[in-house]
Design an enzyme around this catalytic site. Structure first.
Site, PDB file in Angstrom:
ATOM      1  CG  HIS A 105      -1.888   3.743   3.512  1.00  0.00           C
ATOM      2  ND1 HIS A 105      -3.205   3.457   3.813  1.00  0.00           N
ATOM      3  CD2 HIS A 105      -1.300   2.556   3.231  1.00  0.00           C
ATOM      4  CE1 HIS A 105      -3.402   2.154   3.717  1.00  0.00           C
ATOM      5  NE2 HIS A 105      -2.257   1.594   3.374  1.00  0.00           N
ATOM      6  CB  SER A 141      -0.938   0.014   1.203  1.00  0.00           C
ATOM      7  OG  SER A 141      -1.743  -1.130   1.213  1.00  0.00           O
TER       8      SER A 141
END
Length: 279
Positions: free
Chosen positions: A256, A203
């Site tokens: 992230h 991610s």
């Protein structure tokens, strides 16, 4: 600007739209005509000449993907499965395919009974130190290749294929490798310091690609890399949602955020280098 095949006209029309030129295709006698806004005609005419000379360039198909129209420039379309396979491999370079395959091999092995072994091998260090890095340097990047669920790996590898494939084809394999290494390193280390070593997934790298493609499309749209605003909005909303208590799963929020920031910064640095080189 006139061509005889509808799909080629659509391909070029989509490209014009991707670089903020309003355009449309109209069916007229003996062909299809691409109309564009008057103040952009000279630019569009020059772009059309480049397009006709080499319509296979990645930036044209990238524009088609962004618009939702996958234009096949061949007159004879193959069977659906063959077509999907061809599109999958044509969009992804060697780096994209290797990372995509590695993530799925790790996931399959984990679901065949070797989950604990694989995770222990790829897990970030329990304590970060110079000795730990020297003994197992692969664990700096290892968590990026381990995924915990089907949804997790499908989401990440889908975006890796789409965005990573575009970056590799348009800016080159070394650019994608740099993005992968820097964003995985930054996001993994940041996530470790915030929540410890029990995390995994691509991610952080995916968000780096989002940031990189977003800023390249903003700062240097002629490259042909860009993301539609709804997609950018969705990814930013998903990032913010992770910081709330509404998510039913643990989310690597720090990975992230740091991935996104690293991608934006790398795009900015590349734009500065290219503009300095051409000035």
């Amino acid at each position: 600007m006139k061509v005889t095949q509808h799909n080629i006209a659509l391909l070029f029309c989509n490209y014009l739209k991707s670089v903020a030129v309003q355009a449309q295709v109209q069916n007229e006698e003996a062909g299809f005509v691409i109309y564009c806004q008057g103040d952009k005609y000279d630019f569009a005419q020059q772009a059309f000449e480049q397009f006709i000379a080499d319509p296979d360039q990645a930036k044209y198909q990238q524009a088609a993907w962004q618009s939702g129209d996958v234009a096949d420039i061949n007159s004879n379309s193959p069977a659906l499965l063959t077509s999907l396979k061809a599109q999958f491999f044509s969009h992804a370079g060697i780096v994209t395919l290797v990372v995509f395959s590695l993530c799925w091999l790790v996931f399959i092995a984990s679901n065949l009974g070797w989950g604990n072994t694989v995770f222990h091998y790829l897990q970030f260090y329990p304590q970060l130190s110079v000795d730990a890095v020297l003994q197992a340097p692969h664990r700096l990047l290892g968590p990026a290749f381990f995924h915990f669920s089907w949804l997790h790996i499908v989401f990440n590898t889908m975006w890796w294929w789409q965005l990573g494939g575009s970056v590799e084809q348009i800016t080159g394999k070394f650019s994608l490798i740099n993005l992968l290494l820097v964003s995985a390193l930054v996001s993994n280390i940041g996530q470790f310091f915030v929540d410890g070593p029990n995390f995994g997934g691509l991610s952080g790298v995916v968000y780096a690609l989002v940031g990189y493609v977003w800023w390249m499309g903003w700062l240097m749209p002629e490259k042909g890399l860009s993301l539609p605003k709804p997609i950018i909005g969705f990814m930013l909303f998903w990032l913010l949602l992770g910081y709330t208590s509404l998510m039913p799963i643990n989310v690597a929020n720090t990975a992230h955020l740091l991935g996104l920031l690293s991608g934006c910064i790398m795009a900015y640095i590349q734009v500065l280098k290219e503009k300095k080189h051409t000035s």
